[in-house]
Design a protein around this motif. Structure first.
Motif, PDB file in Angstrom:
ATOM      1  N   SER A 116       0.830  -1.197   0.000  1.00 22.36           N
ATOM      2  CA  SER A 116       0.000   0.000   0.000  1.00 22.36           C
ATOM      3  C   SER A 116       0.869   1.252   0.000  1.00 22.36           C
ATOM      4  CB  SER A 116      -0.956  -0.016   1.186  1.00 22.36           C
ATOM      5  OG  SER A 116      -0.247   0.081   2.386  1.00 22.36           O
ATOM      6  N   LEU A 159      -1.418   3.837  -1.552  1.00 25.77           N
ATOM      7  CA  LEU A 159      -2.799   3.518  -1.174  1.00 25.77           C
ATOM      8  C   LEU A 159      -2.844   3.365   0.340  1.00 25.77           C
ATOM      9  CD1 LEU A 159      -3.214   0.811  -3.903  1.00 25.77           C
ATOM     10  CD2 LEU A 159      -4.310   3.031  -3.975  1.00 25.77           C
ATOM     11  N   LEU A 208      -3.296   2.583   3.945  1.00 21.13           N
ATOM     12  CA  LEU A 208      -4.202   1.554   4.453  1.00 21.13           C
ATOM     13  C   LEU A 208      -3.635   1.010   5.745  1.00 21.13           C
ATOM     14  CD1 LEU A 208      -6.737   0.461   3.134  1.00 21.13           C
ATOM     15  CD2 LEU A 208      -5.406  -1.369   2.151  1.00 21.13           C
ATOM     16  N   GLU A 225     -11.559   4.065   0.992  1.00 18.54           N
ATOM     17  CA  GLU A 225     -10.618   3.162   1.632  1.00 18.54           C
ATOM     18  C   GLU A 225     -10.947   1.705   1.327  1.00 18.54           C
ATOM     19  OE1 GLU A 225      -9.439   5.564   5.661  1.00 18.54           O
ATOM     20  OE2 GLU A 225     -11.543   5.086   5.334  1.00 18.54           O
ATOM     21  N   ARG A 270      -9.459   0.802  -1.816  1.00 23.11           N
ATOM     22  CA  ARG A 270      -8.019   0.568  -1.698  1.00 23.11           C
ATOM     23  C   ARG A 270      -7.738  -0.857  -1.265  1.00 23.11           C
ATOM     24  NH1 ARG A 270      -6.907   5.810   1.834  1.00 23.11           N
ATOM     25  NH2 ARG A 270      -7.987   7.220   0.445  1.00 23.11           N
ATOM     26  N   LEU A 308     -10.017   8.460  -5.981  1.00 21.81           N
ATOM     27  CA  LEU A 308      -8.635   8.872  -5.733  1.00 21.81           C
ATOM     28  C   LEU A 308      -8.448  10.350  -6.082  1.00 21.81           C
ATOM     29  CD1 LEU A 308      -6.761   5.835  -7.313  1.00 21.81           C
ATOM     30  CD2 LEU A 308      -7.554   6.108  -4.981  1.00 21.81           C
ATOM     31  N   GLU A 364      -3.112  10.886  -6.640  1.00 22.74           N
ATOM     32  CA  GLU A 364      -3.143   9.443  -6.360  1.00 22.74           C
ATOM     33  C   GLU A 364      -3.425   8.655  -7.628  1.00 22.74           C
ATOM     34  OE1 GLU A 364      -4.636   8.619  -1.879  1.00 22.74           O
ATOM     35  OE2 GLU A 364      -6.063   9.604  -3.185  1.00 22.74           O
TER      36      GLU A 364
END
Lengths: 358, 522
Positions: free
Chosen positions: B130, B135, B137, B150, B153, B176, B180
Motif C-alpha cells: 500500500s 494507497l 491503508l 478506503e 483501496r 482517488l 493518487e
C-alpha cells in the motif's frame, strides 16, 4: 456438477409469494403421510381424522374459529412488528398478562358488574399486554437490549405470575383450594356470536384487527414508515422517520392485541382464570404470522390452518391414539417447509447440468 | 513474462470469441469478441447496461457464458469460479466491493488469497504494497470503519498482492485524488511493462486517453467499435459509447450570489466511533444561485459532514448549522426538509432509496411532505404514482414504470430518479453527495444540467464529491475537506485541478510559493 441448481430470478416472483404457503401445506401433508405410515397407522385414515373429521360438524367449525381467534389477534400484532424488524417473541406472555388484568377486573367487580364491565375488561386486557410489551421496548431503546430475548424471558415471568395468582389471590374462595378462579358472571363473559358453538365476540374483534391491520400496513403513512424501517433502516433515517416512535408503536400494538386475545380466552371459552390460559397461542402466532406472509388476510387463513392443527391433533389423539406431540410436529413441519420453500421466491430451480461453456 | 521465438508471436493473454450471455428478459452480451495482448492496457468502454460488467464477470468466473469460447494464453479454458480465475492469474477490482464489514483489512485480504500465510507477515506485506502504490491503508482496521474510498483501496491491494497476469479494474480511480490517480497510473504502467495485461473500465474518458493503448466499445451488449483512444477526443469516445451526440451541460453565467441559504459556523463533531473523522471547526456558506463544491478523498469527513447537514446526526450547537436563517443543528431530517432542504446521499441503494420498494414508494420516501403525498396520516398513492411518473418522464429515467423496484434500475438511472425526486421538490437548498459516481456519461451530463439549472433558478446547491472533473464542471466555488478540516473556498476559475489536488493530499500547511490561500486554510 449438481443436477439440480438454484438460479437467481431477476425479480422476486409474486406468484411464488402466494404459491409457497400452499406448497408448504402440501409437503407437510406428504410428510405426515409418510410419518403415519412409519408409525404403523393407516395414513389416509389418520390424515382424515386429523384434518377432515374435526371440521365436518357445526361444532367442529365453531371450535376452529374459537382457536383461530387468539391466533389471529396475536399474529396481526406480531406481523406488524416483524415488518419493522421488531422481533416480539413474547406474545404468549403479553397474552397471559392480558388474561391476568382483564380477568382480574372480572374478579374485582364480582357481583357488582354491569354493561360496562366487559368493555373495561377489554381495555384492561389490552393495557396488561401493552405494559408487558413496553418493558422490551424500553430496554431496547434505552439499553439496546435485544427484544427477542427480553420479550421471551418475560413470557416465563408472566406465566409464573399467573400461577401465583391462581394459587393465591385469584383462587375461588369456594373452590376447595383448586388453583382456579371463580367462574365469571354473565356481565364479564364474552357474548356468543353463533348459537350452538363457543364462537364469541373475540372473533369479531379478530376480524376487525385483520381489517384495521390491513389499512395500517397498506394505506397509512405510519405503515409505510414501518415497511421502510424494516427493509432499510438507513433509508428511514434519511427520510427522517422516527425509529424510536415506531418501535414503541409496534410493540405496544402487538402487546395490546395479545392482551385482548388473552382476556378473550378467560372471558370466552374458559370463563374463569386457570393456570393454563393458552396452549401456546402466542408462540404459534409467530408461525401464523410468517405462514400468512405478514399479510393480514394471509394471517387469517394461516390462523384457521393452525387452529385446525390444534383441534386435529386433539381429535387424532382421541380417535387413533396418536401421541400428543403430533400437533407440535405438524406445526413445526409447516414452518420448516414454508421457510425452506421461500427460497423459490428469489430463485428458480433448474434441472440438469449447466450448459457447457465451450 | 512469456518468452517466445521471434518467428512465433506470443498468443494473446486472453481471447474471447463470440461470447453470449442471456439474462431473463435481456441479452447482456451478444457474440462479443475481445483480444487482450500481454502487457497492454486495454479500455472497455460503454454506458451502464452496455454489458461491460457481465463480460468481465465471465472472465472472472462469476458468471458463465451461454455460448462462446474463452482462450487463456492460446488455450481454450473454462473459468469455473473466481478462485479458478485467480489461479489462472486473473485479478479483479470490482466497482461494488466484496468485503466483510466485521473483519479487518488483513483478514479480508487473507480470505481472497489461496495461501495467505501468517497474518503478521501478510499485514507487513499489505503495508509495503500500500505504501509502494500510495494507497494508505491500516491493515488492522475493521472494514466497517472504512469509507468507500478506503474500501476500494483494500480491493486494489488485494489484487496487487496476487501478482496477476491480467488485472481487471472497474472504475478504480473514482475515489482517488488526481495525484493518487497519477500514482496509480504509474503503477499500472509499471505492471503493464512487466507484462501484466490490464483491462480498464472507466467512464473517465480523459483518463482512458492518457492510460490505454486500445479500447473496445460496447453498446447494447455488442462490440460497436475498437480504437486507439490516444488518437480520439474524449467527446468522440463518448459519442461512440452512447451512439449519439453528447450534449455538454450549458452553464449560463452566474448572477449575483444571493442571500446565504446555508451557513455552517464552527461546526465540530465528536463521534463514539474511534475511526470516524471528526469535523474540526468547519465554516462555510452556500448562497442562493450558486454551487459550492467540496472536494476531498473519501474518509476525510465527508460522511460526517453529510450526516451533520442532513440531520441524520444532530450537532450539539444548534447555531452551527443555519438553514434559511433558522438555527437547525438540533433539528432532524424531517424538520430540516420543512425549512427547504433536499438531500441526495452518496449511497443510492440503501439510503437514498429502499431497494425492494417500487419507484412510487421511493418517491414517497422523501417527497411525502413537500409534495403533500400524505393527508391525515393516509398515503395518497395516486399522487405518489403521479409524482414518480413525473420524475421518470422529466429526468428520462429508463425503467418499465413506477412499479419497478429501485434495485432493478441501473446506477445512472436510479441516480437520475433520486436527483429528480429532490430537484422537483423545488428545494431552497440542495445537498448532493457524489452525484455521478459510477454513472455513465449520458446520465452524468443530465444530472449536471439539472443541478446547474436548479442553482440558476435561485436555489443554493452544495456538491460533495471526489470527482474533480465534476466539481470543475459544476461549481462556482470549490473548497477541500482534509482530515475533517475545510479549506477556504476559491472561485473555480481562479484555481486549478493541480492546486485542488494538492489540498486534497493534505498540503494545507506547506503551501507552494506565493499561494496564500492554502496557508490560510489551516
Amino acid at each position: 456438477m449438481s443436477l439440480i441448481r438454484l438460479e437467481p430470478r431477476g425479480q422476486a416472483s409474486q406468484a411464488m409469494v402466494y404459491a409457497t404457503p400452499l406448497l408448504a401445506v402440501l409437503l407437510t401433508l406428504l410428510s405426515g403421510f409418510v410419518l403415519f405410515l412409519l408409525l404403523g397407522f393407516d395414513p389416509m385414515k389418520a390424515l382424515h381424522a386429523f384434518f377432515v373429521d374435526p371440521v365436518s360438524s357445526k361444532r367442529g367449525i365453531g371450535e376452529l374459529i374459537v382457536k383461530a381467534t387468539p391466533l389471529t389477534l396475536c399474529a396481526i400484532g406480531l406481523a406488524i412488528g416483524f415488518r419493522a424488524n421488531v422481533w416480539n417473541i413474547g406474545a404468549e406472555g403479553q397474552l397471559t398478562m392480558g388474561a391476568i388484568v382483564g380477568g382480574g377486573l372480572a374478579l374485582a367487580f364480582y357481583g357488582e358488574g354491569g354493561w360496562w364491565l366487559l368493555p373495561l375488561m377489554v381495555i384492561g386486557g389490552a393495557a396488561g399486554g401493552m405494559a408487558w410489551a413496553a418493558i422490551p421496548a424500553y430496554l431496547r431503546l434505552r439499553f439496546n437490549a435485544s427484544e427477542i430475548l427480553t420479550s421471551l424471558m418475560l413470557t416465563y415471568v408472566a406465566l409464573l405470575m399467573l400461577n401465583y395468582l391462581v394459587h393465591g389471590p385469584y383462587r375461588d374462595p369456594d373452590g376447595f383450594a383448586f388453583p382456579e378462579s371463580r367462574l365469571f358472571e354473565a356481565d364479564a363473559v364474552m357474548p356468543i356470536l353463533w348459537a350452538g358453538t363457543r364462537v364469541h365476540l373475540g372473533a369479531a374483534l379478530a376480524l376487525f384487527a385483520v381489517a384495521a391491520g390491513w389499512v395500517l400496513i397498506a394505506r397509512t403513512f405510519i405503515g409505510f414508515q414501518i415497511k421502510v424501517i424494516g427493509l432499510t433502516p438507513a433509508a428511514a433515517g434519511y427520510a427522517g422517520f422516527d425509529q424510536k416512535r415506531v418501535v414503541w408503536l409496534v410493540l405496544l400494538l402487538s402487546g395490546g392485541l395479545a392482551g385482548v386475545a388473552g382476556m378473550g380466552e378467560v372471558a370466552g371459552p374458559i370463563g374463569q382464570i386457570t393456570p393454563n390460559v393458552s396452549p401456546g397461542y402466542g408462540f404459534t402466532a409467530i408461525i401464523v404470522a410468517f405462514l400468512g406472509r405478514l399479510h393480514p388476510v394471509g394471517i387469517l387463513l394461516a390462523a384457521l390452518l393452525m387452529a385446525l392443527s390444534f383441534i386435529g391433533g386433539e381429535a387424532a389423539q382421541i380417535a387413533m391414539g396418536l401421541p400428543k406431540a403430533i400437533t407440535g410436529v405438524f406445526q413445526g413441519m409447516l414452518l420448516f417447509f414454508l421457510l425452506a420453500s421461500d427460497v423459490l421466491i428469489r430463485y428458480r430451480v433448474r434441472f440438469g447440468a449447466r450448459r457447457a461453456v465451450a | 513474462m512469456d518468452s517466445s521465438l521471434p518467428t512465433d508471436p506470443p498468443p494473446p493473454r486472453l481471447e474471447l470469441r463470440g461470447i453470449t450471455k442471456r439474462f431473463p428478459g435481456c441479452l447482456a452480451n451478444d457474440h462479443v469478441d475481445l483480444v487482450l495482448q500481454p502487457g497492454e492496457i486495454h479500455a472497455l468502454l460503454g454506458e451502464n447496461g452496455a454489458g461491460k460488467s457481465t463480460l468481465v464477470k465471465m472472465i472472472y468466473g462469476v458468471l458463465h457464458p451461454d455460448s462462446g469460447t474463452i482462450l487463456w494464453q492460446g488455450r481454450e479454458t473454462r473459468v469455473p469460479d473466481p478462485a479458478g480465475a485467480r489461479q489462472l492469474g486473473v485479478g479483479m477490482v470490482f466497482q461494488h466491493f466484496s468485503l466483510f464489514d466485521t473483519l479487518t483489512v488483513t483478514e479480508n485480504i487473507a480470505l481472497g488469497l489461496e495461501k495467505p500465510g501468517p497474518m503478521d507477515a501478510l499485514a507487513a506485506k499489505i503495508r509495503s504494497v500500500s505504501e509502494r502504490y500510495g494507497l494508505a491503508l491500516d491493515p488492522e482496521r475493521h472494514v466497517f470503519h472504512l469509507s468507500v474510498g478506503e474500501r476500494q483501496r483494500v480491493e486494489i491491494v488485494r489484487c496487487l498482492l496476487q501478482d496477476p497476469k491480467l488485472l481487471i479494474m472497474d472504475e478504480p480511480t473514482s475515489v482517488l485524488t488526481p495525484q493518487e490517480a497519477t500514482k496509480l497510473f504509474e503503477t499500472l504502467r509499471r505492471l503493464a511493462a512487466e507484462g501484466c495485461t490490464i483491462l480498464y473500465i472507466s467512464h473517465k474518458l480523459e483518463e482512458i486517453r492518457a492510460l490505454c493503448s486500445r479500447a473496445t466499445v460496447l453498446r447494447g451488449g455488442r462490440v460497436v467499435g475498437a480504437c486507439d483512444p490516444r488518437l480520439e477526443t474524449a467527446r468522440g469516445l463518448a459519442e461512440l459509447m452512447i451512439g449519439s451526440e453528447l450534449s455538454s451541460p450549458e452553464r449560463p453565467p452566474q448572477g449575483a450570489a444571493g442571500a446565504a441559504r446555508l451557513s455552517v459556523r464552527h461546526l465540530s463533531t465528536t463521534s463514539d466511533n474511534p475511526f470516524a473523522t471528526n469535523l474540526k471547526d468547519v465554516s462555510f456558506e452556500v448562497r442562493a444561485g450558486e454551487i459550492l463544491g467540496i472536494a476531498g478523498v473519501a474518509g476525510n469527513g465527508q460522511a460526517e459532514l453529510m450526516a451533520a447537514l442532513s440531520g441524520e446526526v444532530l450537532v450539539a450547537d444548534p447555531a452551527s448549522v443555519v438553514i434559511e436563517g433558522a438555527r437547525a443543528g438540533h433539528l432532524g431530517p424531517r424538520a430540516r426538509r420543512a425549512l427547504g432542504l433536499a438531500f441526495v446521499p452518496e449511497e443510492r441503494l440503501g439510503r437514498g432509496t429502499v431497494p425492494e420498494l417500487s419507484l412510487s414508494d421511493n418517491a414517497l420516501l422523501s417527497g411525502y411532505a413537500s409534495e403533500t403525498l400524505v393527508t391525515g396520516g393516509m398515503v395518497r398513492f395516486g399522487r405518489a404514482r403521479a409524482y414518480a411518473e413525473t420524475i421518470i418522464k422529466g429526468f428520462n429515467v429508463v425503467t418499465h414504470g413506477h412499479r419497478a423496484e429501485a434495485r432493478s434500475l441501473s446506477g445512472g438511472n436510479l441516480q437520475k430518479f433520486i436527483i429528480g425526486r429532490e430537484v422537483l421538490q423545488r428545494p431552497k437548498l440542495l445537498i448532493v453527495g457524489q452525484p455521478t459516481w459510477g454513472v455513465d456519461a449520458g446520465a452524468a451530463a443530465a444530472i449536471h444540467q439539472a443541478l446547474i439549472g436548479l442553482a440558476r433558478s435561485g436555489a443554493a446547491v452544495l456538491v460533495i464529491s471526489q470527482d474533480l472533473d465534476e466539481l470543475f464542471v459544476l461549481s462556482d466555488r470549490i473548497s477541500v475537506l482534509f482530515h475533517g478540516r475545510l479549506s477556504d473556498s476559491r472561485p473555480t476559475h481562479e484555481t486549478s485541478v493541480e492546486r485542488i489536488g494538492l489540498l486534497m493530499g493534505g498540503l494545507f500547511a506547506t503551501p507552494p510559493d506565493e499561494d496564500g490561500e492554502i496557508a490560510r486554510a489551516l
